[in-house]
Motif scaffolding. Structure first.
Motif, PDB file in Angstrom:
ATOM      1  N   GLY A  24       0.807  -1.247  -0.092  1.00 38.26           N
ATOM      2  CA  GLY A  24       0.102  -0.066  -0.122  1.00 38.26           C
ATOM      3  C   GLY A  24       0.875   1.390   0.027  1.00 38.26           C
ATOM      4  N   PHE A  25       0.305   2.318  -0.648  1.00 37.29           N
ATOM      5  CA  PHE A  25       0.960   3.685  -0.545  1.00 37.29           C
ATOM      6  C   PHE A  25       0.133   4.411  -0.026  1.00 37.29           C
ATOM      7  CE2 PHE A  25      -1.391   2.543  -4.716  1.00 37.29           C
ATOM      8  CZ  PHE A  25      -2.355   3.998  -4.666  1.00 37.29           C
ATOM      9  N   ASP A  26       0.691   5.479   0.762  1.00 40.84           N
ATOM     10  CA  ASP A  26       0.185   6.585   1.541  1.00 40.84           C
ATOM     11  C   ASP A  26      -0.605   7.499   0.952  1.00 40.84           C
ATOM     12  OD1 ASP A  26       0.968   5.259   4.046  1.00 40.84           O
ATOM     13  OD2 ASP A  26       2.856   6.624   3.746  1.00 40.84           O
ATOM     14  N   GLU A  56      -7.617  -2.016 -10.309  1.00 44.16           N
ATOM     15  CA  GLU A  56      -8.689  -1.037  -9.265  1.00 44.16           C
ATOM     16  C   GLU A  56      -7.599  -0.610  -8.362  1.00 44.16           C
ATOM     17  OE1 GLU A  56     -11.333  -2.649  -6.544  1.00 44.16           O
ATOM     18  OE2 GLU A  56     -10.212  -4.667  -6.204  1.00 44.16           O
ATOM     19  N   MET A  57      -8.161   0.568  -7.694  1.00 47.59           N
ATOM     20  CA  MET A  57      -7.218   0.887  -6.483  1.00 47.59           C
ATOM     21  C   MET A  57      -8.391   0.684  -5.174  1.00 47.59           C
ATOM     22  SD  MET A  57      -5.383   4.544  -5.365  1.00 47.59           S
ATOM     23  CE  MET A  57      -6.766   5.560  -6.020  1.00 47.59           C
ATOM     24  N   GLN A  58      -7.610   0.043  -4.706  1.00 43.72           N
ATOM     25  CA  GLN A  58      -8.571  -0.402  -3.058  1.00 43.72           C
ATOM     26  C   GLN A  58      -8.140   0.731  -2.163  1.00 43.72           C
ATOM     27  OE1 GLN A  58      -7.392  -4.245  -2.034  1.00 43.72           O
ATOM     28  NE2 GLN A  58      -8.467  -5.067  -3.943  1.00 43.72           N
ATOM     29  N   ILE A  59      -8.967   1.257  -1.452  1.00 47.06           N
ATOM     30  CA  ILE A  59      -8.572   2.171  -0.420  1.00 47.06           C
ATOM     31  C   ILE A  59      -8.856   1.361   1.072  1.00 47.06           C
ATOM     32  CG2 ILE A  59      -9.155   4.356   0.762  1.00 47.06           C
ATOM     33  CD1 ILE A  59      -8.410   4.848  -1.968  1.00 47.06           C
ATOM     34  N   ARG A  60      -7.825   1.545   1.807  1.00 44.36           N
ATOM     35  CA  ARG A  60      -7.742   0.407   3.012  1.00 44.36           C
ATOM     36  C   ARG A  60      -7.435   1.498   4.110  1.00 44.36           C
ATOM     37  NH1 ARG A  60      -4.447  -4.727   0.914  1.00 44.36           N
ATOM     38  NH2 ARG A  60      -5.874  -5.474  -0.691  1.00 44.36           N
ATOM     39  N   PRO A  61      -7.724   1.030   5.225  1.00 48.16           N
ATOM     40  CA  PRO A  61      -7.235   1.855   6.706  1.00 48.16           C
ATOM     41  C   PRO A  61      -5.933   1.692   7.061  1.00 48.16           C
ATOM     42  CG  PRO A  61      -9.069   0.040   7.137  1.00 48.16           C
ATOM     43  CD  PRO A  61      -8.798   0.016   5.790  1.00 48.16           C
ATOM     44  N   ARG A  62      -5.160   2.346   7.703  1.00 48.52           N
ATOM     45  CA  ARG A  62      -3.825   2.111   7.930  1.00 48.52           C
ATOM     46  C   ARG A  62      -4.045   1.739   9.566  1.00 48.52           C
ATOM     47  NH1 ARG A  62      -0.494   6.132   8.841  1.00 48.52           N
ATOM     48  NH2 ARG A  62       1.225   5.240   7.956  1.00 48.52           N
ATOM     49  N   SER A  63      -3.258   0.736   9.832  1.00 45.55           N
ATOM     50  CA  SER A  63      -3.186   0.007  11.034  1.00 45.55           C
ATOM     51  C   SER A  63      -3.097   0.820  12.329  1.00 45.55           C
ATOM     52  CB  SER A  63      -2.540  -1.217  11.105  1.00 45.55           C
ATOM     53  OG  SER A  63      -1.057  -0.754  11.039  1.00 45.55           O
ATOM     54  N   GLY A  64      -2.133   1.825  12.272  1.00 48.62           N
ATOM     55  CA  GLY A  64      -1.935   2.554  13.316  1.00 48.62           C
ATOM     56  C   GLY A  64      -3.146   3.718  13.907  1.00 48.62           C
ATOM     57  N   LEU A  65      -3.722   4.184  12.805  1.00 47.02           N
ATOM     58  CA  LEU A  65      -4.899   4.994  12.925  1.00 47.02           C
ATOM     59  C   LEU A  65      -6.141   4.089  13.550  1.00 47.02           C
ATOM     60  CD1 LEU A  65      -5.760   7.969  12.284  1.00 47.02           C
ATOM     61  CD2 LEU A  65      -6.759   7.079  10.316  1.00 47.02           C
ATOM     62  N   THR A  66      -6.153   3.078  12.860  1.00 45.68           N
ATOM     63  CA  THR A  66      -7.376   2.029  13.584  1.00 45.68           C
ATOM     64  C   THR A  66      -7.003   1.758  14.894  1.00 45.68           C
ATOM     65  OG1 THR A  66      -7.703   1.221  11.261  1.00 45.68           O
ATOM     66  CG2 THR A  66      -8.591   0.082  13.118  1.00 45.68           C
ATOM     67  N   PHE A  67      -5.901   1.443  15.345  1.00 44.64           N
ATOM     68  CA  PHE A  67      -5.615   0.924  16.464  1.00 44.64           C
ATOM     69  C   PHE A  67      -5.577   2.128  17.708  1.00 44.64           C
ATOM     70  CE2 PHE A  67      -2.621  -0.444  20.000  1.00 44.64           C
ATOM     71  CZ  PHE A  67      -3.054  -1.749  20.299  1.00 44.64           C
ATOM     72  N   ASN A  68      -5.003   3.195  17.152  1.00 46.12           N
ATOM     73  CA  ASN A  68      -4.754   4.235  18.272  1.00 46.12           C
ATOM     74  C   ASN A  68      -6.019   5.209  18.509  1.00 46.12           C
ATOM     75  OD1 ASN A  68      -2.076   3.398  19.318  1.00 46.12           O
ATOM     76  ND2 ASN A  68      -1.485   4.073  17.188  1.00 46.12           N
ATOM     77  N   THR A  69      -6.860   4.992  17.524  1.00 43.05           N
ATOM     78  CA  THR A  69      -7.844   6.090  17.629  1.00 43.05           C
ATOM     79  C   THR A  69      -9.372   5.375  17.396  1.00 43.05           C
ATOM     80  OG1 THR A  69      -8.081   6.573  15.192  1.00 43.05           O
ATOM     81  CG2 THR A  69      -6.386   7.890  16.312  1.00 43.05           C
ATOM     82  N   VAL A 121      -4.197   0.312  -2.587  1.00 43.48           N
ATOM     83  CA  VAL A 121      -3.575  -0.737  -3.177  1.00 43.48           C
ATOM     84  C   VAL A 121      -3.850  -0.884  -4.705  1.00 43.48           C
ATOM     85  CG1 VAL A 121      -3.233  -3.054  -3.066  1.00 43.48           C
ATOM     86  CG2 VAL A 121      -3.159  -1.841  -1.053  1.00 43.48           C
ATOM     87  N   ILE A 122      -3.123  -1.019  -5.521  1.00 44.59           N
ATOM     88  CA  ILE A 122      -3.455  -1.293  -6.979  1.00 44.59           C
ATOM     89  C   ILE A 122      -3.746  -2.916  -6.971  1.00 44.59           C
ATOM     90  CG2 ILE A 122      -2.906  -1.147  -9.425  1.00 44.59           C
ATOM     91  CD1 ILE A 122      -3.639   1.850  -8.254  1.00 44.59           C
ATOM     92  N   ALA A 123      -4.715  -3.383  -7.549  1.00 46.72           N
ATOM     93  CA  ALA A 123      -4.836  -4.768  -7.677  1.00 46.72           C
ATOM     94  C   ALA A 123      -5.654  -5.112  -9.008  1.00 46.72           C
ATOM     95  CB  ALA A 123      -5.801  -5.269  -6.311  1.00 46.72           C
TER      96      ALA A 123
END
Length: 151
Positions: A24-26, A56-69, A121-123
């Motif tokens: 994944g790219f930011d 396609e480009m998939q938009i996904r969460p970032r784990s740190g943001l999900t874990f900490n907020t 993510v490009i998939a």
């Protein structure tokens, strides 16, 4: 693979991969955005992409943001034919009490301009044909779902 990208705003950030081998790219926030408890906001990236046919480009969460907020990035799909701005949908979950986050003790969360908010993510996309039938073949699992193997 080369993916064309257009800045729709001069301060938009071209995505980068944080480390070699990352899938994944930011994607970063174009503007400051305040998200109150229970709100859902679309975070602008200021970017449009030309995704090659068959991907396609998939938009996904970032784990740190999900874990900490209590912020939750919603999964998204950017189809190859879409040429508009890519936005990131973010929910602010709230449990009714005060919220301790990376950003301090506050019920509202400030997403800072330039903050890494999601990953792309490009998939490859597999196109299928559908065949209507009256019966499906048997399998070991059958129609078991939603916790059928335990919790």
């Amino acid at each position: 693979m080369n993916v064309k990208i257009k800045k729709l705003h001069p301060e938009a950030s071209i995505p980068v991969y944080a480390k070699p081998g990352d899938s994944g790219f930011d994607l970063v926030a174009l503007n400051d955005v305040i998200i109150a408890p229970g709100e859902t906001k679309k975070i602008q990236t200021g970017l449009a992409f030309e995704i090659p046919d068959g991907f396609e480009m998939q938009i996904r969460p970032r784990s740190g943001l999900t874990f900490n907020t209590k912020l939750r990035v919603q999964l998204g799909t950017i189809d190859a034919g879409y040429r508009g701005e890519v936005g990131v949908i973010v929910d602010h979950l709230f449990d009714g009490g005060s919220l301790e986050t990376l950003f301090g003790k506050n019920d509202e969360v400030l997403i800072h301009k330039g903050m890494k908010i999601a990953q792309g993510v490009i998939a490859p996309v597999v196109r299928v044909s559908f065949e209507e039938v009256t019966e499906l073949s048997d399998s070991e699992r059958g129609d078991g779902g939603f916790g059928h193997t335990g919790v």
